[in-house]
Design an enzyme around this catalytic site. Sequence first.
Site, short mmCIF file in Angstrom:
data_model
loop_
_atom_site.label_atom_id
_atom_site.label_comp_id
_atom_site.label_asym_id
_atom_site.label_seq_id
_atom_site.Cartn_x
_atom_site.Cartn_y
_atom_site.Cartn_z
N ARG A 1 1.12 -1.24 0.39
CA ARG A 1 -0.04 -0.10 0.04
C ARG A 1 1.03 1.54 0.05
O ARG A 1 1.64 1.07 0.34
CB ARG A 1 -0.80 -0.43 1.26
CG ARG A 1 -1.51 -1.03 1.17
CD ARG A 1 -2.42 -1.10 2.70
NE ARG A 1 -3.84 -2.01 3.18
CZ ARG A 1 -3.13 -3.31 3.14
NH1 ARG A 1 -1.77 -3.42 4.09
NH2 ARG A 1 -4.36 -3.92 3.41
N HIS B 1 -4.63 -9.33 3.24
CA HIS B 1 -5.55 -9.28 3.08
C HIS B 1 -5.94 -10.15 4.08
O HIS B 1 -5.40 -11.56 5.06
CB HIS B 1 -6.25 -9.60 1.99
CG HIS B 1 -6.40 -9.05 1.04
ND1 HIS B 1 -6.71 -9.52 -0.47
CD2 HIS B 1 -5.89 -7.82 0.97
CE1 HIS B 1 -6.26 -8.61 -1.11
NE2 HIS B 1 -6.17 -6.85 -0.24
#
Length: 307
Positions: free
Chosen positions: A162, A279
Amino acid sequence: MSLSISPAARDALQSWLEHEKALNGAASNTLKAYRIDVLGFLAFLSGHFGASTGLAPLARLSVTDMRAWMAHERGRGVAARSLARSLSAVKSFCRWLGEREGFEPTAVLSTRAPKFQKKLPRPLAEDAARAMIDTVELQAQKGWVAARDAAVLTLLYGCGLRISEALGLTGADAPLPDVLRIRGKGGKERLVPVLPAAREAVDRYTALCPHDLPADAPLFRGTRGGPLNPRLISGVMEAARMQLGLPATATPHAMRHSFATHLLGAGGDLRAIQELLGHASLSTTQAYTAVDTARLMEVYDKAHPKA
């Protein structure tokens, strides 16, 4: 809004938010969204019951009460996706409160979220992702800035980071090791293999950067030496995508999406990709399966001989 909510309910909300931050590592933006969602719910209950909402009414909520709240939210134009997010926050708050106060919030927990069409990630094609990195590097007037921007994008695409994770690296992380330990959302740690291209891009940046890069300070710097603002990376990508004729969805996060989709397309294991991306749920990673399937069907439609 807060004037119609009892001090006890407000204190409970604050305690829950502190609990989420301390035990679950919720980010500040997440906590802000939780606060808005639950305050809205409590404010509705105040009007619904015709009195300031303390804790007692929360233990007696019925399915009818929950339906009334959801109808109220939809009536004021709240989209199904946003309402589902609010309901998730309300459920979490009421579950925590029920455990603390000794009641079972059955009606709240059994409420179904409204259905909505999940947005699929919008990855770039492989050649577009590489062209994005090359173009960004050509835009900057200063060599070290060009190397910096290319290094950040290479980390997003080559390691699936990210933007916040890439900009969270410190001087201690350079030169990049074979495996990076990344602390992602919710404080969850994961190990990410580092490709030679990513290591070389960061090495080039650190060799050219005019600022000191101590171990306990941000690795990526702005032109004045402060921490690099993620909006600058978004800005250089915006300029690059206009040059390349790419859609507005070609953002820093799209580089991460591209990393996952291209790995999957190359035969990568879904569970392994889940770990690489950090995740919490496999269902989040499974969205990339739909993306890859959609891409294959598009190729099939173009290539298949039509009668």
